[in-house]
Design a protein around this motif. Sequence first.
Motif, PDB file in Angstrom:
ATOM      1  N   ASN A   1       0.477  -1.388   0.196  1.00  0.00           N
ATOM      2  CA  ASN A   1      -0.232  -0.541   0.476  1.00  0.00           C
ATOM      3  C   ASN A   1       0.776   1.372  -0.107  1.00  0.00           C
ATOM      4  OD1 ASN A   1      -2.786  -1.063   0.082  1.00  0.00           O
ATOM      5  ND2 ASN A   1      -2.461  -1.625   1.743  1.00  0.00           N
ATOM      6  N   ARG A   2       1.840   0.919   0.691  1.00  0.00           N
ATOM      7  CA  ARG A   2       2.519   2.525   0.856  1.00  0.00           C
ATOM      8  C   ARG A   2       3.708   2.672  -0.612  1.00  0.00           C
ATOM      9  NH1 ARG A   2       7.547   2.566   5.248  1.00  0.00           N
ATOM     10  NH2 ARG A   2       6.285   3.541   6.443  1.00  0.00           N
ATOM     11  N   LYS A   3       3.910   2.197  -1.373  1.00  0.00           N
ATOM     12  CA  LYS A   3       4.446   1.198  -2.343  1.00  0.00           C
ATOM     13  C   LYS A   3       3.499   1.600  -3.256  1.00  0.00           C
ATOM     14  CE  LYS A   3       7.803   0.440  -6.048  1.00  0.00           C
ATOM     15  NZ  LYS A   3       8.567   1.532  -5.309  1.00  0.00           N
ATOM     16  N   LEU A   4       2.228   1.533  -3.951  1.00  0.00           N
ATOM     17  CA  LEU A   4       1.462   2.432  -4.125  1.00  0.00           C
ATOM     18  C   LEU A   4       0.875   3.612  -4.207  1.00  0.00           C
ATOM     19  CD1 LEU A   4      -1.653  -0.667  -4.807  1.00  0.00           C
ATOM     20  CD2 LEU A   4       0.725   0.233  -6.107  1.00  0.00           C
ATOM     21  N   ASN A   5       0.832   4.242  -3.226  1.00  0.00           N
ATOM     22  CA  ASN A   5       0.859   5.132  -2.429  1.00  0.00           C
ATOM     23  C   ASN A   5       1.526   5.756  -1.596  1.00  0.00           C
ATOM     24  OD1 ASN A   5       0.283   7.927  -1.404  1.00  0.00           O
ATOM     25  ND2 ASN A   5      -1.815   8.108  -2.244  1.00  0.00           N
ATOM     26  N   LYS A   6       2.918   6.831  -0.872  1.00  0.00           N
ATOM     27  CA  LYS A   6       3.330   6.935   0.318  1.00  0.00           C
ATOM     28  C   LYS A   6       2.851   7.832   1.143  1.00  0.00           C
ATOM     29  CE  LYS A   6       6.686  10.659  -2.062  1.00  0.00           C
ATOM     30  NZ  LYS A   6       5.323  10.889  -2.700  1.00  0.00           N
ATOM     31  N   ARG A   7       2.084   7.864   0.759  1.00  0.00           N
ATOM     32  CA  ARG A   7       1.505   8.579   2.437  1.00  0.00           C
ATOM     33  C   ARG A   7       0.810   8.154   3.109  1.00  0.00           C
ATOM     34  NH1 ARG A   7      -1.976  13.852  -0.308  1.00  0.00           N
ATOM     35  NH2 ARG A   7      -1.885  14.464   2.291  1.00  0.00           N
ATOM     36  N   ILE A   8       0.582   6.602   2.191  1.00  0.00           N
ATOM     37  CA  ILE A   8       0.175   6.114   3.538  1.00  0.00           C
ATOM     38  C   ILE A   8       0.660   5.092   5.008  1.00  0.00           C
ATOM     39  CG2 ILE A   8      -1.861   3.535   3.877  1.00  0.00           C
ATOM     40  CD1 ILE A   8      -2.343   4.384   0.929  1.00  0.00           C
ATOM     41  N   GLU A   9       0.014   5.143   5.543  1.00  0.00           N
ATOM     42  CA  GLU A   9       1.036   4.678   6.633  1.00  0.00           C
ATOM     43  C   GLU A   9      -0.014   3.301   7.621  1.00  0.00           C
ATOM     44  OE1 GLU A   9       3.885   4.416   7.742  1.00  0.00           O
ATOM     45  OE2 GLU A   9       4.728   6.512   6.665  1.00  0.00           O
ATOM     46  N   THR A  10       0.691   2.486   7.913  1.00  0.00           N
ATOM     47  CA  THR A  10      -0.835   1.300   8.103  1.00  0.00           C
ATOM     48  C   THR A  10      -0.191   1.195   9.978  1.00  0.00           C
ATOM     49  OG1 THR A  10      -0.426   0.355   5.945  1.00  0.00           O
ATOM     50  CG2 THR A  10      -1.541  -1.190   8.372  1.00  0.00           C
ATOM     51  N   ILE A  11      -1.288   1.760  10.874  1.00  0.00           N
ATOM     52  CA  ILE A  11      -0.844   1.601  12.257  1.00  0.00           C
ATOM     53  C   ILE A  11      -1.283   0.064  12.407  1.00  0.00           C
ATOM     54  CG2 ILE A  11      -2.539   2.524  14.230  1.00  0.00           C
ATOM     55  CD1 ILE A  11      -1.633   4.379  13.114  1.00  0.00           C
ATOM     56  N   PHE A  12      -0.919  -0.680  13.369  1.00  0.00           N
ATOM     57  CA  PHE A  12      -1.077  -1.807  14.093  1.00  0.00           C
ATOM     58  C   PHE A  12      -2.007  -1.717  15.582  1.00  0.00           C
ATOM     59  CE2 PHE A  12       1.652  -3.388  10.643  1.00  0.00           C
ATOM     60  CZ  PHE A  12       1.075  -3.471  10.096  1.00  0.00           C
ATOM     61  N   LEU A  13      -3.636  -2.526  15.562  1.00  0.00           N
ATOM     62  CA  LEU A  13      -3.747  -2.660  17.242  1.00  0.00           C
ATOM     63  C   LEU A  13      -3.964  -3.864  17.407  1.00  0.00           C
ATOM     64  CD1 LEU A  13      -6.678   0.174  16.978  1.00  0.00           C
ATOM     65  CD2 LEU A  13      -4.357   0.072  17.422  1.00  0.00           C
ATOM     66  N   ILE A  14      -3.512  -4.695  17.816  1.00  0.00           N
ATOM     67  CA  ILE A  14      -3.850  -5.812  19.138  1.00  0.00           C
ATOM     68  C   ILE A  14      -4.592  -5.997  19.475  1.00  0.00           C
ATOM     69  CG2 ILE A  14      -2.900  -7.176  20.462  1.00  0.00           C
ATOM     70  CD1 ILE A  14       0.467  -5.960  19.243  1.00  0.00           C
TER      71      ILE A  14
END
Length: 170
Positions: free
Chosen positions: A108-121
């Motif tokens: 996803n970051r490669k497709l759009n460098k603005r995308i950040e993923t946050i992981f919740l447990i």
Amino acid sequence: MNKKISAVYPGSFDPPTNGHLDIVNKSSCLFSKIIVAVTDNINKKYTFSLHKRVDLLQKSTKHLKNIRVVSFSGLLADYLGKINSFILIRGLRALSDFEYEFQLALMNRKLNKRIETIFLIPDQSYAFLSSSMVKEVAMLGGDTADFVPSCVEEELKKHFANLSKFHCEK
Ligand code: COA
């Protein structure tokens, strides 16, 4: 809570479980608005239609004021660009989720460098849950009340009762 930032929680939610809702609850406290974005993963076959999954999520989250449930098609990165929201929330239940989630986040970051993923447990009590497992329990007549919200439980009962009626009639 971050007053200005919205985040997107994408998934296929077939069906939504208490584990998904735990992530929705947690993220609704962290961000001003959460968009739960339902889609079809092209590698999966679904039990419930996209429309039904959206409906079940809307019913299960109606007590939360800052949640919007929508559906989308195509690339998630394109959808995020369209709505101008670049924070993704994903749940990490166990180490086994990590490899796939890591790949997805980097793609996803490669497709759009603005995308950040946050992981919740999720809470430990939901760490073993998956939609397929819940469907298997329901299909074999087990009790799913501890795993899914009541509207989903009803829908599972209806779906698998109809299915067994169909098999008996054949
Ligand atoms: N509690 C319970 N179960 C959970 C969970 C939690 N907190 N978090 C994940 N799961 C389970 C789900 O129940 C599901 O179980 P199942 O496999 O038995 O159905 C599984 O984990 C994964 O489901 P989900 O989180 O809905 O992800 P997905 O793999 O079906 O879809 C998308 C992920 C929708 C984000 C991804 O396919 C996507 O972005 N699609 C759009 C196209 C695209 O852009 N692809 C990426 C670039 S290649």
